[in-house]
Design a protein around this motif. Structure first.
Motif, PDB file in Angstrom:
ATOM      1  N   SER B 100       0.809  -1.223   0.000  1.00 34.33           N
ATOM      2  CA  SER B 100       0.000   0.000   0.000  1.00 34.33           C
ATOM      3  C   SER B 100       0.843   1.273   0.000  1.00 34.33           C
ATOM      4  CB  SER B 100      -1.010   0.002   1.142  1.00 34.33           C
ATOM      5  OG  SER B 100      -0.376  -0.323   2.344  1.00 34.33           O
ATOM      6  N   THR B 101       2.103   1.172   0.389  1.00 37.54           N
ATOM      7  CA  THR B 101       2.979   2.354   0.307  1.00 37.54           C
ATOM      8  C   THR B 101       4.311   1.959  -0.320  1.00 37.54           C
ATOM      9  OG1 THR B 101       2.034   3.130   2.379  1.00 37.54           O
ATOM     10  CG2 THR B 101       3.985   4.278   1.598  1.00 37.54           C
ATOM     11  N   ILE B 102       4.792   2.782  -1.217  1.00 34.98           N
ATOM     12  CA  ILE B 102       6.098   2.541  -1.823  1.00 34.98           C
ATOM     13  C   ILE B 102       7.020   3.681  -1.412  1.00 34.98           C
ATOM     14  CG2 ILE B 102       7.378   2.283  -3.985  1.00 34.98           C
ATOM     15  CD1 ILE B 102       4.495   1.777  -5.238  1.00 34.98           C
ATOM     16  N   ILE B 103       8.203   3.316  -0.987  1.00 32.76           N
ATOM     17  CA  ILE B 103       9.226   4.337  -0.771  1.00 32.76           C
ATOM     18  C   ILE B 103      10.285   4.082  -1.830  1.00 32.76           C
ATOM     19  CG2 ILE B 103      11.036   5.151   0.764  1.00 32.76           C
ATOM     20  CD1 ILE B 103       9.201   4.381   3.103  1.00 32.76           C
ATOM     21  N   ASN B 104      10.545   5.068  -2.640  1.00 30.00           N
ATOM     22  CA  ASN B 104      11.524   4.903  -3.701  1.00 30.00           C
ATOM     23  C   ASN B 104      12.619   5.937  -3.540  1.00 30.00           C
ATOM     24  OD1 ASN B 104      12.548   6.057  -6.443  1.00 30.00           O
ATOM     25  ND2 ASN B 104      11.918   3.977  -6.938  1.00 30.00           N
ATOM     26  N   ILE B 105      13.859   5.460  -3.526  1.00 31.26           N
ATOM     27  CA  ILE B 105      14.978   6.400  -3.536  1.00 31.26           C
ATOM     28  C   ILE B 105      15.733   6.204  -4.844  1.00 31.26           C
ATOM     29  CG2 ILE B 105      17.038   7.239  -2.347  1.00 31.26           C
ATOM     30  CD1 ILE B 105      15.973   6.291   0.240  1.00 31.26           C
ATOM     31  N   ASP B 219      12.060   0.520  -2.816  1.00 31.48           N
ATOM     32  CA  ASP B 219      12.785   0.158  -4.031  1.00 31.48           C
ATOM     33  C   ASP B 219      13.623   1.307  -4.573  1.00 31.48           C
ATOM     34  OD1 ASP B 219      10.932   1.778  -5.255  1.00 31.48           O
ATOM     35  OD2 ASP B 219       9.874   0.172  -6.290  1.00 31.48           O
ATOM     36  N   GLY B 220      14.214   1.087  -5.720  1.00 33.51           N
ATOM     37  CA  GLY B 220      15.199   2.015  -6.272  1.00 33.51           C
ATOM     38  C   GLY B 220      16.589   1.478  -5.950  1.00 33.51           C
ATOM     39  N   GLY B 221      17.589   1.976  -6.634  1.00 26.33           N
ATOM     40  CA  GLY B 221      18.959   1.485  -6.458  1.00 26.33           C
ATOM     41  C   GLY B 221      19.424   1.383  -5.004  1.00 26.33           C
ATOM     42  N   PRO B 222      19.251   2.430  -4.201  1.00 26.89           N
ATOM     43  CA  PRO B 222      19.719   2.391  -2.815  1.00 26.89           C
ATOM     44  C   PRO B 222      19.098   1.276  -1.973  1.00 26.89           C
ATOM     45  CG  PRO B 222      19.417   4.651  -3.480  1.00 26.89           C
ATOM     46  CD  PRO B 222      18.866   3.799  -4.595  1.00 26.89           C
ATOM     47  N   ALA B 223      17.984   0.690  -2.420  1.00 27.25           N
ATOM     48  CA  ALA B 223      17.370  -0.406  -1.664  1.00 27.25           C
ATOM     49  C   ALA B 223      18.233  -1.666  -1.733  1.00 27.25           C
ATOM     50  CB  ALA B 223      15.965  -0.690  -2.192  1.00 27.25           C
ATOM     51  N   LEU B 224      19.235  -1.669  -2.608  1.00 26.85           N
ATOM     52  CA  LEU B 224      20.189  -2.791  -2.660  1.00 26.85           C
ATOM     53  C   LEU B 224      21.107  -2.767  -1.436  1.00 26.85           C
ATOM     54  CD1 LEU B 224      21.215  -2.431  -6.418  1.00 26.85           C
ATOM     55  CD2 LEU B 224      20.040  -4.412  -5.438  1.00 26.85           C
ATOM     56  N   ASN B 225      21.163  -1.614  -0.793  1.00 27.86           N
ATOM     57  CA  ASN B 225      22.024  -1.425   0.364  1.00 27.86           C
ATOM     58  C   ASN B 225      21.301  -1.931   1.624  1.00 27.86           C
ATOM     59  OD1 ASN B 225      23.251  -0.291   2.644  1.00 27.86           O
ATOM     60  ND2 ASN B 225      23.792   1.618   1.589  1.00 27.86           N
ATOM     61  N   LYS B 226      21.741  -3.092   2.130  1.00 31.29           N
ATOM     62  CA  LYS B 226      21.029  -3.739   3.243  1.00 31.29           C
ATOM     63  C   LYS B 226      21.109  -2.907   4.527  1.00 31.29           C
ATOM     64  CE  LYS B 226      20.144  -8.110   1.509  1.00 31.29           C
ATOM     65  NZ  LYS B 226      20.791  -8.006   0.203  1.00 31.29           N
ATOM     66  N   GLY B 227      22.192  -2.167   4.661  1.00 38.54           N
ATOM     67  CA  GLY B 227      22.341  -1.301   5.828  1.00 38.54           C
ATOM     68  C   GLY B 227      21.283  -0.213   5.845  1.00 38.54           C
ATOM     69  N   LEU B 228      21.023   0.336   4.682  1.00 41.93           N
ATOM     70  CA  LEU B 228      19.999   1.373   4.577  1.00 41.93           C
ATOM     71  C   LEU B 228      18.616   0.781   4.839  1.00 41.93           C
ATOM     72  CD1 LEU B 228      19.273   4.302   3.945  1.00 41.93           C
ATOM     73  CD2 LEU B 228      19.262   3.744   1.520  1.00 41.93           C
ATOM     74  N   VAL B 229      18.390  -0.431   4.314  1.00 40.96           N
ATOM     75  CA  VAL B 229      17.095  -1.089   4.534  1.00 40.96           C
ATOM     76  C   VAL B 229      16.869  -1.289   6.029  1.00 40.96           C
ATOM     77  CG1 VAL B 229      15.736  -3.191   4.139  1.00 40.96           C
ATOM     78  CG2 VAL B 229      17.156  -2.255   2.293  1.00 40.96           C
TER      79      VAL B 229
END
Lengths: 427, 269
Positions: B100-105, B219-229
């Motif tokens: 229901s909500t997407i956060i995209n960086i 999602d978005g490229g930075p979501a590949l960064n597990k630390g950020l997740v």
């Protein structure tokens, strides 16, 4: 000294060139990027071209009096033999020039107006403006008055009450307007007689009637005219000869009536209908309206002080004696005014909801200039009021700088696409 | 057999996704945007088609999205990345439930998008023109710390102490703040984790403007960064769904829209 003033001249000349370029670019977009502009619009396009690209005065006028907000009663100025010209400015080049007078995070409109007044760059009647009426509205406009005075203009502070519902406010404002009428007569050297006032009121009322007709024609579905053109019409009211303006708006209305008979659509038939509100769209800063219509939406109404708020509400007189006429004029510039400087904004909420209904708007776009506190602060309560009615709203914080176009187009397009998707599902 | 393309031309990377008539992703690719992004987009598409033994003539419909969407004249139509992202996230996240909500960086934007069960955008918020807290921020950090972008997550989890507070949100000022912290003898781990939390805080604040009910997808490229997740989950106080290929969600959404547009056209003719 000599070389200094030469640089100053050069700077002003530079600014003027930048402004002509800016005006030309937006005019071209408005004229050429859209098909089927009404014929009557050519008059307005030419007015801007003459004033901003060629630097000519709009027409022959006497006693030009600059006004800085929508609360200045034009009827009184005309009755005193003056010509009101609205000074609120929309140029990015002026915004940059005016930045030196204001704190970093302040309103583009106020900065641009100061920049323009300082170098008289895009100032209509540049050689004639001496007197400026400044209603004490928002903090930034109010404090700008001191700087305008330092630039060598005569500034008349028109006192505005911070609330408008109370009896005290009404009396205060009526008195403020009476004082203004007295001062005006001193400025122009002409007396405001009953007959002259009556004539002036008729002149303004005729312009308002023409506007209201245009406004009501915009409620038609499919849309008969694009919002970018409607803004060009109302913006021209800032500096145009009122009678000429009224005539051409009436011609435009006839043209739109004809379009209605032919079932003509100015936008795509299913284009989402947008109500535009917030910080005013003023030429050439029409980037948001243009983006909305380039993205497949159509602006069918607005609640802006450069447009609807300036022209919609008409004076209603009970007794035709001077005192009552002046009092009625005063009431009309306070009571229906939905400027966010007033502490209660229930009127504005009600107006937006009812306009959205009346014009069958699919969504509302709310523009707030960065640094414009009142519109930014009012946003959340307006959003709630619209949400309660199921009307989607897009809030956009922006300024006169063109560097956020990419970002803005993404947002506007996404909003238009979501309105289309919503409608598709409803069907 | 027909297939459909979605091309997401972002500020940093071009993402291409191809789907078949069953909406299965049959091929995808991520390349850097560079300065000739129109040429690079076409090359990426053709390369992808060739690598997978497909025939370009069977490409039935193409939708472009992202910053460069309008300049790709080869596409049949373009759609804003917000609309495409919504559709893509719904597709990518369905196995976890209804997003229901997407956060995209992205490279220069942060978005929070609220969607309904049909993938229709009901509300969204986006950062203003400032690129604070976007992918660019991570990029600059990695460069300053002489760490690979891919290693940021690892450093994050190696931290034993508390993350440092990073106060600057502006990329330019953060750069000098980081240099100052390094000069004070702080380790990379605490700085990196600090940056992740600073981005997460800022992003969640933006997302709160539209509400954060239900399942949240990042999602978005930075979501590949597990630390950020992990930092985002801490700030949000709940689990976040990250699609298998978070960089590709928007391109996949565009390809689904391409497929739907193709179906609409078939109906008409």
């Amino acid at each position: 000294m000599g070389s200094e003033s030469l640089t100053e001249e050069k700077k002003v000349a530079f600014n003027r060139t930048h402004m002509a370029i800016e005006a030309e670019r937006v005019l071209q977009q408005i004229k050429d990027d859209f098909p089927d502009n009404p014929d009557a619009m050519n008059y307005f396009y030419d007015r801007y071209e003459q004033l901003y690209c060629e630097g000519n005065s709009p027409f022959e006028a006497e006693n030009v009096i600059g006004t800085l907000c929508v609360q200045v009663p034009e009827e009184l100025i005309y009755a005193a033999g003056g010509t009101p010209v609205r000074m609120c400015n929309g140029f990015y080049a002026n915004d940059q020039a005016g930045a030196e007078f204001m704190p970093a995070k302040s309103c583009s409109l106020v900065k641009a107006t100061l920049g323009m007044l300082n170098d008289r760059s895009t100032l209509p009647f540049a050689d004639k403006v001496k007197d400026i009426v400044l209603p004490a509205t928002c903090d930034q406009k109010r404090k700008a008055g001191e700087m305008i005075r330092e630039m060598g203009y005569e500034v008349y502070d028109l006192e505005v009450p911070p609330v408008k519902e109370s009896e005290a406010a009404r009396l205060y404002w009526r008195r403020s307007i009476r004082d203004f009428a007295v001062a005006l007569q001193k400025i122009t050297g002409k007396k405001i007689s009953k007959n002259r006032l009556k004539e002036a009121m008729a002149k303004v009322a005729a312009a308002q009637k023409a506007y209201r007709k245009l406004h009501s024609l915009r409620a038609e579905n499919p849309a008969l005219i694009l919002g970018k053109d409607a803004f060009m019409v109302t913006n021209a009211y800032f500096f145009d000869n009122i009678e000429d303006w009224t005539d051409v708006v009436n011609q435009l209305n006839e043209e739109l009536e004809q379009r209605k008979k032919e079932n003509f659509s100015a936008a795509q038939r299913r284009a989402p209908r947008i109500l535009f509100t917030g910080s005013p769209a003023i030429f050439p800063n029409l980037k948001l309206p243009i983006l909305i219509e380039q993205s497949g939406g159509v602006i069918v109404a607005d609640e802006n002080c450069s447009s609807n708020r300036m022209l919609h509400d008409m004076v209603a007189v009970d007794e035709w004696d001077t005192e009552n006429m002046v009092a009625s004029i005063a009431d009309n510039y306070l009571k229906p005014c939905t400027c966010p400087i007033f502490t209660h904004n229930d009127d504005r909420k009600r107006k937006l909801v009812s306009m959205a209904r009346e014009f069958a708007a699919d969504g509302v776009v709310y523009q707030a200039f960065s640094g414009c506190q009142v519109y930014q602060m009012e946003y959340s309560s307006i959003a709630k009021a619209l949400q309660a009615e199921g009307i989607p709203m897009l809030f956009v914080e922006s300024d006169y700088s063109p560097d956020d176009m990419g970002q803005l187009s993404t947002r506007i397009e996404a909003f238009i696409e979501s309105l289309k998707a919503k409608r598709r599902r409803r069907r | 057999m027909n297939y459909f393309a979605g091309i997401d031309i972002g500020s940093t990377a071009i993402k291409v996704a191809l789907i078949d008539e069953e909406k299965n992703v049959i091929a995808s690719k991520v390349t850097s945007t560079g300065s000739h992004f129109r040429k690079n987009s076409i090359e990426a598409l053709h390369g992808l088609v060739a690598e997978n033994g497909l025939d370009i003539d069977n490409l039935a419909y193409m939708v472009s999205t992202g910053y460069g969407r309008k300049l790709l004249k080869e596409a049949h139509e373009s759609v804003s990345e917000i609309t495409a992202n919504a559709i893509g996230a719904l597709e990518a996240g369905w196995e976890h439930g209804e997003i229901s909500t997407i956060i995209n960086i992205g490279g220069q934007d942060t978005k929070a998008i609220q969607i309904d069960g049909y993938g229709t955008v009901t509300n969204f918020a986006m950062n203003d023109k400032c690129a604070a807290g976007t992918g660019k921020f991570l990029d600059v950090t990695a460069r300053n710390l002489e760490v690979d972008l891919e290693e940021l997550g690892e450093y994050h989890f190696n931290l034993k102490a508390a993350p440092l507070p990073i106060n600057s949100t502006c990329v330019v000022f953060a750069e000098s703040e980081i240099i100052g912290l390094l000069a004070d003898g702080h380790g990379r781990e605490e700085i990196i984790a600090g940056i992740h939390y600073s981005i997460a805080k800022r992003t969640i604040r933006l997302a709160k403007r539209i509400g954060l009910d239900g399942l949240v997808c990042f999602d978005g490229g930075p979501a590949l960064n597990k630390g950020l997740v992990a930092s985002m989950e801490d700030e949000l106080g709940k689990k976040i769904v990250v699609p298998e290929f978070p960089q590709l969600t928007t391109a996949i959404g565009a390809s689904v829209l391409a497929y739907e547009a193709y179906l609409d056209e078939q109906e008409i003719t």
